[in-house]
Design an enzyme around this catalytic site. Sequence first.
Site, PDB file in Angstrom:
ATOM      1  CG  ASP A 222      -4.390  15.241 -62.747  1.00  0.00           C
ATOM      2  OD1 ASP A 222      -3.871  15.482 -61.672  1.00  0.00           O
ATOM      3  OD2 ASP A 222      -4.599  16.035 -63.798  1.00  0.00           O
TER       4      ASP A 222
ATOM      5  CG  LEU B 131       8.897  -5.674 -75.973  1.00  0.00           C
ATOM      6  CD1 LEU B 131       8.937  -7.075 -75.221  1.00  0.00           C
ATOM      7  CD2 LEU B 131      10.006  -5.330 -76.733  1.00  0.00           C
ATOM      8  CB  CYS B 132       3.366  -1.448 -78.166  1.00  0.00           C
ATOM      9  SG  CYS B 132       2.396  -2.178 -77.028  1.00  0.00           S
ATOM     10  CG  HIS B 133       4.853  -3.777 -83.718  1.00  0.00           C
ATOM     11  ND1 HIS B 133       4.498  -4.880 -82.991  1.00  0.00           N
ATOM     12  CD2 HIS B 133       5.887  -4.166 -84.711  1.00  0.00           C
ATOM     13  CE1 HIS B 133       5.285  -5.756 -83.205  1.00  0.00           C
ATOM     14  NE2 HIS B 133       6.202  -5.467 -84.386  1.00  0.00           N
TER      15      HIS B 133
ATOM     16  CG  MET C  54      -0.777  -4.183 -75.931  1.00  0.00           C
ATOM     17  SD  MET C  54      -1.279  -4.634 -74.265  1.00  0.00           S
ATOM     18  CE  MET C  54      -0.525  -3.468 -73.184  1.00  0.00           C
ATOM     19  CD  GLU C  55      -1.868   0.038 -80.018  1.00  0.00           C
ATOM     20  OE1 GLU C  55      -0.644   0.138 -80.217  1.00  0.00           O
ATOM     21  OE2 GLU C  55      -2.519  -1.143 -79.676  1.00  0.00           O
TER      22      GLU C  55
END
Length: 165
Positions: A129, A76-78, A114-115
Amino acid sequence: MSGKLTHIDQTGAANMVDVGSKDETERQAVAEGAVRMKPETLALILEGNAAKGDVIGTARLAGIMAAKRTSDLIPLCHPLMLTKVAVEIEPDENLPGLRVRALARLKGRTGVEMEALTAASVTCLTIYDMAKAVDRHMEIGSIRVIEKSGGKSGDWAVSDPASMR
């Protein structure tokens, strides 16, 4: 801060928030994370002797790339036109390990928390990793937003940045 979840409609269904009527403002968020590891693993990374190559440089680029792809990962992130993404990776021998700080910035209608979180998370995952062959006991943690500015809700910062370390 409102107690209402903005991504849930009146029927309980998930939806993307309509930000079309919001004013464009300068917005910024900073997130952090950490990768705890054996002291020998930290030394190997800092000396540039990891088998997969430059861990810090590669992880920094991975974090920047991830911030730009956040809307592909979080439903739901733009999609945003980020104007700046920066990732800092600092050794912390007391951890022992690497501390990550990610900044995301734009002039837009929605926040960039969120970014910043995605950048910090993927940076930590990339460190894991690239070093897992020598240290399977690494631990990723403390991923959180530590400050944000801009938008209707205004500026905010963690009152004690060391509280979750």
